[in-house]
Design an enzyme around this catalytic site. Structure first.
Site, short mmCIF file in Angstrom:
data_model
loop_
_atom_site.label_atom_id
_atom_site.label_comp_id
_atom_site.label_asym_id
_atom_site.label_seq_id
_atom_site.Cartn_x
_atom_site.Cartn_y
_atom_site.Cartn_z
N LYS A 1 0.86 -1.18 0.00
CA LYS A 1 0.00 0.00 0.00
C LYS A 1 0.90 1.24 0.00
CE LYS A 1 -4.33 0.90 2.46
NZ LYS A 1 -4.97 0.71 3.77
O1 G3P Z 1 -9.16 1.75 4.75
C1 G3P Z 1 -8.88 3.03 5.23
C2 G3P Z 1 -9.50 3.21 6.55
O2 G3P Z 1 -8.89 2.44 7.51
C3 G3P Z 1 -9.60 4.61 6.99
O3 G3P Z 1 -10.77 4.66 7.71
O4 G3P Z 1 -12.36 5.54 9.32
O5 G3P Z 1 -9.91 6.05 9.56
O6 G3P Z 1 -11.25 7.11 7.75
P1 G3P Z 1 -11.08 5.91 8.64
#
Ligand code: G3P
Length: 217
Positions: free
Chosen positions: A83
């Protein structure tokens, strides 16, 4: 639609895997921090549990260092997707790592043009962050729809991996629009099974069943 689980929590992955719900796993530095585990060790454990792609994120910001980290992460297992962030250096790293035969997931995508560049750089996955766009009053789903249209217009093979999913509605919408994959936190995956009418209906059935005085077992 494929479901990836957005976590580095191996117990949560194991539970969902038993149900056949896990087509892959995504992690990021914040999720590794949350798991409190060594990145190489926990990622190896996840790769051994799951046949599908397991995303492991680089933390360098210069292309050459990202490539070196990516190569090291890719050595963990054949199902690693390296990634990289959607920066110019990240795109350079994507192109090199892809040319070397590695899967690359380009993350932190917030615009259709960024997604277009990731596809041109040969990314296996593009990760548009729905929830974080919604957080600043923009429309995360509109981005997924735009990327779907653009990729279909030119037959790009990069898979749209809807990320930063925060609710069951995000999953429904991403599926409706045609995202190839949704990476979903375990708690949100559990929520997909819930409906108040299911609970109400089950309650009524069980009360009536009790009145029959019968047993199945
Ligand atoms: O896959 C990306 C994710 O982990 C980010 O999520 O909720 O931190 O915006 P969030």
């Amino acid at each position: 639609m494929k479901f990836f689980v957005d976590t580095a929590d191996t117990a949560a992955i194991a539970e969902l895997k038993e149900l056949g719900m896990v087509d892959g796993v995504t992690t990021n530095p914040s999720l590794i921090m949350k798991a409190g585990r060594d990145i190489l060790e926990v990622t190896k454990e996840i790769c051994d549990m799951i046949d599908g792609p397991v995303s492991a994120e680089v933390v360098a910001t210069e292309a050459a260092d990202m490539i070196a980290e990516g190569r090291k992460l890719a050595k963990i297992a054949p199902n690693i997707a390296v990634k990289v962030p959607l920066t110019w250096d990240g795109l350079k790293a994507c192109k090199t790592l892809t040319d070397e035969g590695h899967m690359v997931n380009v993350t932190l995508c917030f615009s259709a043009n960024q997604a277009l560049l990731a596809a041109k750089a040969g990314a296996s996955f593009i990760s548009p962050f729905i929830g974080r766009l919604d957080d600043i009053n923009l429309d995360g789903m509109e981005l997924i729809a735009d990327i779907r249209t653009i990729y279909d217009n030119f037959d790009f093979q990069t898979e749209i991996l809807a990320a930063s999913i925060r609710s069951a509605n995000h999953v429904t919408e991403a599926a409706r629009i045609g995202a190839d994959v949704a990476t979903v936190p375990p708690a949100v995956l559990h929520k997909l099974a819930e409906h108040p009418l299911t609970d109400k209906g089950l309650d009524a059935f069980l009360k009536d069943w009790e009145k029959t005085g019968q047993k199945i077992l």
